[in-house]
Design a protein around this motif. Structure first.
Motif, PDB file in Angstrom:
ATOM      1  N   THR A 130      -4.064  29.565  31.143  1.00 19.11           N
ATOM      2  CA  THR A 130      -4.501  29.395  29.752  1.00 19.11           C
ATOM      3  C   THR A 130      -4.146  28.007  29.235  1.00 19.11           C
ATOM      4  O   THR A 130      -4.962  27.343  28.578  1.00 19.11           O
ATOM      5  CB  THR A 130      -3.864  30.476  28.870  1.00 19.11           C
ATOM      6  N   ILE A 131      -2.917  27.560  29.538  1.00 18.43           N
ATOM      7  CA  ILE A 131      -2.511  26.200  29.150  1.00 18.43           C
ATOM      8  C   ILE A 131      -3.417  25.167  29.812  1.00 18.43           C
ATOM      9  O   ILE A 131      -3.847  24.190  29.181  1.00 18.43           O
ATOM     10  CB  ILE A 131      -1.042  25.967  29.549  1.00 18.43           C
ATOM     11  N   TYR A 132      -3.718  25.399  31.081  1.00 19.92           N
ATOM     12  CA  TYR A 132      -4.600  24.518  31.847  1.00 19.92           C
ATOM     13  C   TYR A 132      -5.962  24.398  31.160  1.00 19.92           C
ATOM     14  O   TYR A 132      -6.492  23.290  30.976  1.00 19.92           O
ATOM     15  CB  TYR A 132      -4.766  25.124  33.236  1.00 19.92           C
ATOM     16  N   PHE A 133      -6.535  25.538  30.765  1.00 22.80           N
ATOM     17  CA  PHE A 133      -7.859  25.538  30.129  1.00 22.80           C
ATOM     18  C   PHE A 133      -7.822  24.796  28.803  1.00 22.80           C
ATOM     19  O   PHE A 133      -8.759  24.048  28.471  1.00 22.80           O
ATOM     20  CB  PHE A 133      -8.336  26.972  29.931  1.00 22.80           C
ATOM     21  N   ILE A 134      -6.766  24.988  28.030  1.00 25.30           N
ATOM     22  CA  ILE A 134      -6.640  24.268  26.748  1.00 25.30           C
ATOM     23  C   ILE A 134      -6.590  22.767  26.996  1.00 25.30           C
ATOM     24  O   ILE A 134      -7.210  21.976  26.267  1.00 25.30           O
ATOM     25  CB  ILE A 134      -5.389  24.749  25.991  1.00 25.30           C
ATOM     26  N   GLY A 135      -5.852  22.354  28.030  1.00 21.65           N
ATOM     27  CA  GLY A 135      -5.796  20.940  28.382  1.00 21.65           C
ATOM     28  C   GLY A 135      -7.159  20.396  28.782  1.00 21.65           C
ATOM     29  O   GLY A 135      -7.552  19.286  28.372  1.00 21.65           O
ATOM     30  N   MET A 136      -7.907  21.161  29.584  1.00 23.02           N
ATOM     31  CA  MET A 136      -9.249  20.736  29.994  1.00 23.02           C
ATOM     32  C   MET A 136     -10.170  20.599  28.776  1.00 23.02           C
ATOM     33  O   MET A 136     -10.940  19.638  28.682  1.00 23.02           O
ATOM     34  CB  MET A 136      -9.828  21.749  30.985  1.00 23.02           C
ATOM     35  N   ALA A 137     -10.099  21.569  27.879  1.00 19.36           N
ATOM     36  CA  ALA A 137     -10.940  21.522  26.684  1.00 19.36           C
ATOM     37  C   ALA A 137     -10.582  20.327  25.808  1.00 19.36           C
ATOM     38  O   ALA A 137     -11.469  19.645  25.262  1.00 19.36           O
ATOM     39  CB  ALA A 137     -10.790  22.827  25.894  1.00 19.36           C
ATOM     40  N   THR A 138      -9.289  20.043  25.679  1.00 18.34           N
ATOM     41  CA  THR A 138      -8.850  18.892  24.881  1.00 18.34           C
ATOM     42  C   THR A 138      -9.356  17.590  25.489  1.00 18.34           C
ATOM     43  O   THR A 138      -9.816  16.685  24.779  1.00 18.34           O
ATOM     44  CB  THR A 138      -7.315  18.869  24.788  1.00 18.34           C
ATOM     45  N   LEU A 139      -9.269  17.483  26.810  1.00 18.58           N
ATOM     46  CA  LEU A 139      -9.745  16.282  27.484  1.00 18.58           C
ATOM     47  C   LEU A 139     -11.257  16.126  27.324  1.00 18.58           C
ATOM     48  O   LEU A 139     -11.764  15.006  27.140  1.00 18.58           O
ATOM     49  CB  LEU A 139      -9.375  16.344  28.967  1.00 18.58           C
ATOM     50  N   THR A 140     -11.970  17.233  27.388  1.00 20.94           N
ATOM     51  CA  THR A 140     -13.427  17.190  27.205  1.00 20.94           C
ATOM     52  C   THR A 140     -13.790  16.724  25.795  1.00 20.94           C
ATOM     53  O   THR A 140     -14.712  15.913  25.602  1.00 20.94           O
ATOM     54  CB  THR A 140     -14.038  18.572  27.477  1.00 20.94           C
ATOM     55  N   ILE A 141     -13.067  17.226  24.804  1.00 20.63           N
ATOM     56  CA  ILE A 141     -13.303  16.789  23.418  1.00 20.63           C
ATOM     57  C   ILE A 141     -13.016  15.295  23.282  1.00 20.63           C
ATOM     58  O   ILE A 141     -13.763  14.553  22.638  1.00 20.63           O
ATOM     59  CB  ILE A 141     -12.427  17.604  22.454  1.00 20.63           C
ATOM     60  N   SER A 142     -11.933  14.837  23.925  1.00 19.76           N
ATOM     61  CA  SER A 142     -11.588  13.418  23.874  1.00 19.76           C
ATOM     62  C   SER A 142     -12.694  12.543  24.443  1.00 19.76           C
ATOM     63  O   SER A 142     -12.953  11.439  23.944  1.00 19.76           O
ATOM     64  CB  SER A 142     -10.286  13.184  24.654  1.00 19.76           C
ATOM     65  N   ALA A 143     -13.362  13.042  25.493  1.00 24.27           N
ATOM     66  CA  ALA A 143     -14.419  12.259  26.133  1.00 24.27           C
ATOM     67  C   ALA A 143     -15.778  12.433  25.462  1.00 24.27           C
ATOM     68  O   ALA A 143     -16.699  11.649  25.739  1.00 24.27           O
ATOM     69  CB  ALA A 143     -14.521  12.654  27.612  1.00 24.27           C
TER      70      ALA A 143
END
Length: 367
Positions: A130-143
């Motif tokens: 779950t933490i991993y997915f939140i990190g991926m989503a945050t990185l996607t938003i950043s990009a």
């Protein structure tokens, strides 16, 4: 009832409890449950015919394939993103990626301790995924959000990213590093837990599982290194990070979908504490001599180890100085039930430390 009959009844009860740690086995049920002490998601003994084995493995393999695809989808082309989108220099970009990659290989120490000592592998994978997915989503938003990226270069002048832009980017990046720390040390072991080592037929299948496990890793890495990199370079970084994020979501779905079928091993306590207990107990008995007959050393009489989720380890003849921790003294006999592991350790505990010590030369060679 006579003394011998009463003692026989107690022995039979203990044997039944050892075969089935939570509920006594009924007559004719000896083959119904697994023999390695595993339980289902509700904490009940695992029924051999309904849980584990190959029926549970596709969900674990699907999780690993999608997770590795997500990880390499970020890792493989990250230097290029830092240079072209955040306008870092080559050296700074390489340093950033190296620091992040190093963190990804340090955090599994945390995940391993939590899984072995407190949460168990299932819940460690669930939480860190779950933490991993939140990190991926945050990185996607950043990009994807232009307000979180520096302006494009004009006349060879490339504005540096602001503190906020860096903060969002690194938040997502290091949440991924934390997430992979709970998955990397647990998934392969969790897959192996689906096969009962006390059953010869299931034990043979475990080797095939690892073949498929590493095949799944390579499939995910191949897809990321080819298709995902092409998308990032030719379509855009938003989609280039969004696709790995989607696959990480699929990894979580795959993992949770197999929940009713999984066999879970209970956490066995901190391994560091057990290793320290062996050292302390052996130092307490430094003046004692190790008996020639290893059967004189202390070990529980049950079929399984006292360590939850672990099996007994046979005694070995090297590093005899550590065997002192398992010497039974008069003081230990007077101690009720041999209950102080800081004074008396089992052979299995001692052998755990021996295995670790034997690894030291390999680590020194690598260093």
């Amino acid at each position: 009832m006579g003394v011998n009959e009463e003692r026989s009844s107690q022995v039979n009860l203990l044997e039944n409890q050892d075969d089935h740690p939570l509920l006594p086995l009924e007559e004719g049920q000896e083959g119904q449950y697994t023999g390695d002490g595993s339980v289902d998601i509700h904490g009940r003994p695992s029924v051999r015919q309904n849980t584990g084995n190959w029926r549970a493995c596709p969900f674990v393999l699907g999780n690993e394939c999608c997770e590795r695809l997500a990880y390499y989808g970020i890792n493989v082309n990250l230097v290029t993103y830092l240079i072209t989108k955040l306008h870092e220099g080559n050296a700074d970009a390489a340093k950033t990626v190296n620091n992040w990659s190093g963190t990804c290989y340090i955090t599994p120490l945390l995940g391993a301790v939590l899984a072995d000592a407190y949460w168990g592998r299932y819940w460690t994978i669930a939480v860190f995924s779950t933490i991993y997915f939140i990190g991926m989503a945050t990185l996607t938003i950043s990009a994807s959000v232009s307000a979180l990226q520096p302006p494009s270069c004009t006349d060879s002048v490339c504005p540096k990213a602001t503190t906020l832009e860096y903060a969002v980017f690194f938040l997502g990046l290091y949440l991924i590093a934390l997430g992979t720390g709970g998955i990397k040390p647990c998934v392969s072991s969790f897959g192996a837990d689906q096969f009962d080592d006390t059953n010869p037929r299931e034990r043979k299948k475990k080797g095939s599982f690892f073949n498929w496990f590493y095949f799944s890793i390579n499939v995910g890495a191949l897809f990321s290194s080819s298709v995902i990199v092409w998308v990032q370079d030719n379509v855009g970084w938003g989609w280039g990070f969004a696709i790995p994020t989607i696959f990480m979501g699929l990894a979580i779905i795959s993992f949770f979908s197999g929940t009713p079928l999984y066999r879970l091993q209970k956490p066995g306590g901190s391994p560091l504490t057990r290793l320290c207990q062996v050292i302390v107990a052996s130092l307490r008995k430094l003046q004692k001599e190790v008996p020639q007959d290893s059967s004189m050393l202390y070990e529980v009489q049950d079929k399984r180890s006292v360590i939850q989720g672990s099996r007994k380890i046979e005694h070995t003849n090297d590093l005899n100085c550590l065997d002192k921790a398992a010497i039974i003294t008069d003081d230990d006999i007077q101690d009720s039930g041999f209950s102080n592991p800081w004074k008396l350790c089992t052979v299995t505990q001692v052998e755990e430390l021996k295995i670790l010590v034997r690894m030291f030369p390999i680590w020194f060679m690598i260093a």
